[in-house]
Design an enzyme around this catalytic site. Structure first.
Site, PDB file in Angstrom:
ATOM      1  N   GLY A   1       0.835  -0.855   0.275  1.00 20.75           N
ATOM      2  CA  GLY A   1       0.265   0.139   0.066  1.00 20.75           C
ATOM      3  C   GLY A   1       0.981   1.675  -0.248  1.00 20.75           C
TER       4      GLY A   1
ATOM      5  N   GLY B   1      -0.326   5.466  -0.328  1.00 15.76           N
ATOM      6  CA  GLY B   1      -1.895   5.332  -0.454  1.00 15.76           C
ATOM      7  C   GLY B   1      -1.424   6.318   0.755  1.00 15.76           C
ATOM      8  CD  GLN B   2      -3.565  10.630   4.747  1.00 24.06           C
ATOM      9  OE1 GLN B   2      -4.101   9.403   5.617  1.00 24.06           O
ATOM     10  NE2 GLN B   2      -3.233  11.815   5.153  1.00 24.06           N
ATOM     11  CG  LEU B   3      -0.312   6.657   6.906  1.00 24.84           C
ATOM     12  CD1 LEU B   3      -0.823   5.513   7.898  1.00 24.84           C
ATOM     13  CD2 LEU B   3       1.044   7.179   8.053  1.00 24.84           C
TER      14      LEU B   3
ATOM     15  NE  ARG C   1      -5.156   1.049  -9.443  1.00 21.42           N
ATOM     16  CZ  ARG C   1      -5.802   1.184  -7.948  1.00 21.42           C
ATOM     17  NH1 ARG C   1      -5.299   1.683  -7.602  1.00 21.42           N
ATOM     18  NH2 ARG C   1      -6.586   0.041  -7.598  1.00 21.42           N
TER      19      ARG C   1
ATOM     20  CG  ASP D   1      -4.853  -8.293  -5.451  1.00 24.99           C
ATOM     21  OD1 ASP D   1      -5.140  -7.800  -3.897  1.00 24.99           O
ATOM     22  OD2 ASP D   1      -5.782  -8.556  -5.967  1.00 24.99           O
TER      23      ASP D   1
ATOM     24  CE1 TYR E   1      -9.539   1.768   8.306  1.00 26.51           C
ATOM     25  CE2 TYR E   1     -10.823   3.068  10.050  1.00 26.51           C
ATOM     26  CZ  TYR E   1      -9.270   2.484   9.650  1.00 26.51           C
ATOM     27  OH  TYR E   1      -8.029   3.431   9.340  1.00 26.51           O
TER      28      TYR E   1
ATOM     29  CE  LYS F   1      -6.927  -1.131  10.016  1.00 29.46           C
ATOM     30  NZ  LYS F   1      -5.736  -1.832   8.854  1.00 29.46           N
TER      31      LYS F   1
HETATM   32  C1  AKB Z   1     -10.686   7.387   8.489  1.00 29.23           C
HETATM   33  O1  AKB Z   1     -11.166   8.518   8.494  1.00 29.23           O
HETATM   34  O2  AKB Z   1     -11.064   6.251   8.316  1.00 29.23           O
HETATM   35  C2  AKB Z   1      -9.165   6.965   8.555  1.00 29.23           C
HETATM   36  C3  AKB Z   1      -9.048   6.281  10.573  1.00 29.23           C
HETATM   37  C4  AKB Z   1      -8.668   7.454  11.253  1.00 29.23           C
HETATM   38  O3  AKB Z   1      -8.037   5.051  10.706  1.00 29.23           O
HETATM   39  N1  AKB Z   1      -7.788   8.466   8.987  1.00 29.23           N
END
Ligand code: AKB
Length: 315
Positions: free
Chosen positions: A8, A11-13, A36, A49, A139, A143
């Site tokens: 990844g 991505g942002q990080l 990609r 992937d 999400y 996590k």
């Molecule tokens: C989100 O907003 O989903 C993320 C996070 C706080 O994990 N930036």
């Protein structure tokens, strides 16, 4: 020196972490990977992937990878558009990384968790490390489960998995995608463009946030800490600062007095309302010396300075 693989990396990080690790260890020691092809590829890069365990294993063997940063995931807001698909992707990619690591002698793993693991059961002020977890999003559920799997692999197989519960991450280098805290990056871009910012959260919705420089330093310090110092094997609470949309807008108005914000809350407001407003990260401070450097004012100054530079180069 461990050779690292970033999953990844586009991505942002990942974009910023790759560069930070390459600055420390050298280009050849850090393999970038993403779903990609990425632009501006220098140094080793592989398309991966992460739902494909064989492909991860192939790359791990090819470069004799000793350390994996598994950053690929579907975030809170996007995850709600496809709950079961999000669960599948977030969990499958984690299991693939854990299993490939275990089977191929990868020594250390970084797994990002999030403040999204917390829900309505917690005290929203200074939320403690060991709060009861009842996340409100798929999400967050993935996590919370992932953190426990990280601990399981450590306890059962001795795999050195380390993790941080990131707040919203704000940086000028890259854009976030699909999160609830994304507004706090977008707002700076609108300020530089001289546009009015329409915020999808209500004006007083306070959330924990962290500046990119601090988030990257926390990640590297956690990964470099002696193994015996890592006493939390689920995921460490991590704090930088806390603010509401109204407060970030005021900090921008100190530099751009004409900057305007309007409020049009959508489904993300409910997600934000279920999250902590501030985080107690005393365990991270005590175990491996964490200490954030940026507050809202210093972040705003640095963001605007760097974004102006970026926009002027692009012209
Ligand atoms: C989100 O907003 O989903 C993320 C996070 C706080 O994990 N930036």
């Amino acid at each position: 020196m461990a050779r690292s693989l970033i999953i990844g990396a586009g991505g942002q990080l990942g974009t910023v972490l790759t560069q930070a690790l390459r600055d420390i260890h050298g280009n050849d020691q850090v393999v970038r990977s993403d779903m990609r092809e990425l632009d501006n590829i220098t140094g080793p890069f592989e398309v991966i992937d992460a739902t494909d365990a064989d492909r991860i294993a192939e790359v791990v063997k090819k470069y004799e990878i000793e350390e994996i940063y598994h950053l690929a995931a579907i975030l809170s807001a996007n995850g709600e558009k496809n709950p079961l698909g999000t669960w599948d992707i977030n969990m499958k990619t984690l299991f693939n990384v854990l299993e490939v690591s275990r089977m191929n002698g990868v020594k250390k793993i970084f797994y990002p968790s999030s403040i999204a693991v917390f829900g309505s059961e917690v005290n929203q002020q200074n939320t403690p490390q060991s709060s009861f977890l009842n996340p409100s999003t798929v999400y967050g559920i993935s996590k919370a489960a992932g953190e426990n799997w990280a601990q399981y692999y450590f306890q059962r197989y001795g795999l050195d998995v380390r993790s941080l519960r990131y707040p919203g991450v704000i940086g000028y280098q890259s854009l976030p995608g699909g999160g609830t805290t994304d507004y706090a990056v977008d707002i700076y871009h609108k300020a530089i463009e001289g546009a009015t910012f329409s915020c999808f959260l209500e004006e007083n919705t306070t959330l924990p946030m962290i500046y990119m420089e601090d988030a990257i330093r926390a990640t590297i310090e956690l990964m470099q800490a002696p193994k015996e110092n890592i006493k939390t094997r689920t995921s460490y609470n991590l704090a930088g600062m806390s603010f509401s949309p109204k407060e970030i807008a005021s900090s921008i108005q100190k530099i751009y007095p004409d900057f305007e914000i309007t409020y049009e809350p959508d489904f993300r407001q409910q997600i934000a309302a279920s999250w902590p407003q501030s985080i107690d990260d005393s365990r991270a401070k005590g175990d491996w010396g964490w200490n954030p450097k940026f507050n809202l004012e210093s972040m705003t100054e640095d963001m605007i300075k760097n974004l102006k530079l970026k926009y002027s180069k692009a012209e």
